[in-house]
Design an enzyme around this catalytic site. Structure first.
Site, short mmCIF file in Angstrom:
data_model
loop_
_atom_site.label_atom_id
_atom_site.label_comp_id
_atom_site.label_asym_id
_atom_site.label_seq_id
_atom_site.Cartn_x
_atom_site.Cartn_y
_atom_site.Cartn_z
N ILE A 288 0.86 -1.17 0.00
CA ILE A 288 0.00 0.00 0.00
C ILE A 288 0.90 1.23 0.00
O ILE A 288 2.06 1.16 0.41
CB ILE A 288 -0.95 0.02 1.21
CG1 ILE A 288 -0.20 -0.13 2.54
CG2 ILE A 288 -2.01 -1.06 1.09
CD1 ILE A 288 -1.10 -0.09 3.77
N ASP A 289 0.38 2.35 -0.46
CA ASP A 289 1.19 3.56 -0.59
C ASP A 289 1.77 4.00 0.76
O ASP A 289 1.20 3.72 1.82
CB ASP A 289 0.34 4.71 -1.14
CG ASP A 289 -0.04 4.51 -2.60
OD1 ASP A 289 0.57 3.66 -3.26
OD2 ASP A 289 -0.96 5.21 -3.05
N LYS A 290 2.87 4.70 0.68
CA LYS A 290 3.55 5.19 1.89
C LYS A 290 2.59 6.00 2.77
O LYS A 290 2.57 5.83 3.99
CB LYS A 290 4.74 6.06 1.48
CG LYS A 290 5.46 6.72 2.66
CD LYS A 290 6.60 7.61 2.16
CE LYS A 290 7.26 8.34 3.34
NZ LYS A 290 8.36 9.23 2.88
#
Length: 328
Positions: free
Chosen positions: A152-154
């Site tokens: 998942i994105d940062k």
């Protein structure tokens, strides 16, 4: 001498993917295998077929499988480092505590974390702290390395699933790829979208070197998202449940911007334009809330503090216990 005879004369170098590199991206494995190898060189050699995986062309983001054989040019060698290397992540007591604080749930073959916003899943340029590095540092001979099976994105918080064994990693990776694992996100968005609907808009990476950014483009990859409105604060802000049916980069963020309701705190996709007076922190309000495994087990992650504060400040109601997303 013809080009074909030159290729025949090359004495290729062959490397077998070890078990601890199973599910690694091809480019990241190559950089570990040949320190100092530039990303541009890797992509060029992959594109031209100078580097192949089991005899076939591959891309930089191709996920490798233990036992696969990489064919490399014979003259590849480590480059002299121009800058000091980033500090290696050390298995300190504070790192172990940080990992323990993220623990969410555990089952046969898997472990789930509640990843905080701001922590990257994998390393990259200027990223010194990331989950993958933590897993490498905490691995021991008696307690093998946990493996990433998705990302998942940062700046997105929430459920991050890890595999305990190689077999579990393969099974979970396949389940994600075949969309047999259901993912539901919660997001605070601008405006008041319809009560329910779907967004089908193909996505493609924006050309140029302005950082990773995706755009809706008819020539891009198919992308489908279902959404449901959970609650709203007037017509200015809404709490949404989002179900991605495909796994494109930044899919939910681009799709919500596409229908005119960007996610709050998302400066890359117009979510930084927050109506005056609204109590919204300037951080991405996107949370991987639930993951439903193939056996029906549902893993739920409590909201990140900044999203929980926004929800509370706006008087928004979360989905009730046992709430399930129903597709259109």
């Amino acid at each position: 001498m013809t080009a074909s005879s030159v290729k025949k004369a090359v004495k290729w170098r062959y490397e077998t993917v070890p078990e601890d590199e199973d599910n690694s991206r091809a480019d990241r494995y190559l950089r570990r295998l040949v320190p100092g190898l530039a990303q541009g060189s890797i992509e060029r050699m992959l594109r031209n077929g100078l580097i192949r995986v089991d005899g076939a062309k591959a891309k930089a983001n191709t996920r490798l499988v233990a036992g696969q054989v990489l064919r490399l040019p014979p003259d590849l060698k480590a480059a002299e480092p121009k800058l000091p290397r980033s500090p290696q992540i050390v298995a300190s007591s504070s790192l172990r505590q940080q990992f323990d604080d993220m623990f969410l749930a555990e089952g046969r073959g898997w472990l789930a974390l509640n990843k905080p916003s701001g922590l990257a899943v994998q390393g990259g340029t200027s990223i010194s702290s990331h989950v993958d590095g933590m897993l490498q540092a905490l691995a021991t001979k008696t307690n093998g390395r946990l493996r990433l099976v998705h990302r998942i994105d940062k700046d997105t918080s929430g459920v991050l699933l890890l595999a305990k064994t190689l077999d579990a990693a393969r099974a979970l990776t396949e389940a994600f790829q075949r969309h047999r694992i259901e993912k539901t996100y919660l997001a605070v968005v601008m405006g008041m979208p319809p009560e329910a609907g779907k967004i089908r808009a193909p996505l493609q990476k924006l050309a140029g070197k302005l950082g990773e950014k995706m755009v809706v483009d008819d020539s891009g990859q198919d992308a489908l998202t279902f959404y449901r409105r959970i609650d709203h604060a007037g017509r200015k802000l809404s709490l949404m449940a989002l179900r991605p049916m495909t796994g494109r980069t930044h899919q939910l963020r681009v799709h919500m911007e596409h229908i005119g309701h960007p996610i709050c705190g998302d400066g890359k996709y117009d979510g930084d334009v927050v109506p005056p007076g609204d109590m919204v922190a300037r951080r991405l309000h996107l949370h991987a809330w639930q993951v439903k495994l193939t056996d029906g087990k549902v893993i739920t992650a409590p909201l990140s503090p900044h999203i929980a504060a926004t929800v509370d400040n706006l008087g928004l109601s979360l989905p009730p216990k046992g709430w399930r997303f129903q597709d259109e």
